[in-house]
Design an enzyme around this catalytic site. Sequence first.
Site, PDB file in Angstrom:
ATOM      1  N   GLU A 127      -3.702   6.422  -7.126  1.00  0.00           N
ATOM      2  CA  GLU A 127      -4.568   7.356  -6.409  1.00  0.00           C
ATOM      3  C   GLU A 127      -4.674   8.668  -7.164  1.00  0.00           C
ATOM      4  OE1 GLU A 127      -4.383   9.750  -2.185  1.00  0.00           O
ATOM      5  OE2 GLU A 127      -4.188   7.571  -2.089  1.00  0.00           O
ATOM      6  N   VAL A 182      -8.768  -1.223   5.674  1.00  0.00           N
ATOM      7  CA  VAL A 182      -8.927  -1.091   7.125  1.00  0.00           C
ATOM      8  C   VAL A 182      -7.575  -1.309   7.786  1.00  0.00           C
ATOM      9  CG1 VAL A 182      -9.971  -2.067   9.201  1.00  0.00           C
ATOM     10  CG2 VAL A 182     -11.345  -1.818   7.125  1.00  0.00           C
ATOM     11  N   ASP A 234       0.825  -1.209   0.000  1.00  0.00           N
ATOM     12  CA  ASP A 234       0.000   0.000   0.000  1.00  0.00           C
ATOM     13  C   ASP A 234       0.862   1.263   0.000  1.00  0.00           C
ATOM     14  OD1 ASP A 234      -2.601   1.005  -0.075  1.00  0.00           O
ATOM     15  OD2 ASP A 234      -2.622   1.400   2.077  1.00  0.00           O
ATOM     16  N   ASP A 269       1.724   5.376  -5.354  1.00  0.00           N
ATOM     17  CA  ASP A 269       1.062   6.596  -4.890  1.00  0.00           C
ATOM     18  C   ASP A 269       1.868   7.802  -5.344  1.00  0.00           C
ATOM     19  OD1 ASP A 269      -0.234   8.650  -3.691  1.00  0.00           O
ATOM     20  OD2 ASP A 269      -0.141   7.850  -1.653  1.00  0.00           O
TER      21      ASP A 269
END
Length: 290
Positions: free
Chosen positions: A134, A231, A82, A104
């Site tokens: 993103e 999450v 991530d 990102d």
Amino acid sequence: MPLISTTPMLEQAKREKYGIVAFNVHSLDSIYWVLEAAAEMKSPVILQTTVGTVKSLGAENIVKVATAAADFYQVPTGLHLDHCTDYEVIKKAIRAGYTSVMIDASKHPFAENVQQTKQVMDLAASLGVNVEAELGKVGGVEEEVVVSEKDAQKAVPEECEEFVALTGVPTLAPAIGTAHGIYKGEPNIDFDRIEEISKLVDIPLVLHGGSAVPEEDVRKCVALGMSKVNVSTELKNAYSVAIREHFAAQPNSLDPRAYLQTAKEAAKEMVISKIKIVGSEGRISPLTIK
């Protein structure tokens, strides 16, 4: 059972209008209890690590443990890196066996974001590795990535359409009003923006900052096309609070099996609750295990 690409998992979720939760894991043992909970729910799942976790545990070690756990529990499992801003780290993760990566480049101008995403796509697409990018800027703190409230920006729907056309990226995380971490107030999610983006791009969307978002809001986001729900903070907090409470009640406890079991059960409850919210319970199918 080998780790699988998140692309077909999320495409199926989008078609059938449910979500798949990507749980941030910060330790090797957390991989097992996330998959144990997913197995009990008969749900596909995505294990997700930050760059900091990769540096701490090692990409190869994470892949080995995740593969062993997925095989043990027979759960369709993707492994995602991530919020990575470093192409070299992405390359190492892919070589180690990650099945999904996020580049990102959202802090850069649109053209630079396109260029960096295309570079990762050139590496990952032929290997079947999912790529996430993103647009806009999700506020809050995600380890090395810090975006202040004043710098947070929502994604422009038309730019999302152009971005997907230019890069071919199979999953997109548009900023729509959520934030990383726990909210100071009520999250201000722009549902109209999600709906507009979903009409313009025919790929799964990703909800960043999924911790502490009200259940009804998460369900609405999923119904509008956000097929991956991230999450992290809530899961980490549940685990840590359980350990603190264990020692508050038993200050002389010395057996790690006791306090780690307490923490595991608290975290598993959180995993199960999130799986139920997105509707992935019982969704293991021949497609998700390919």
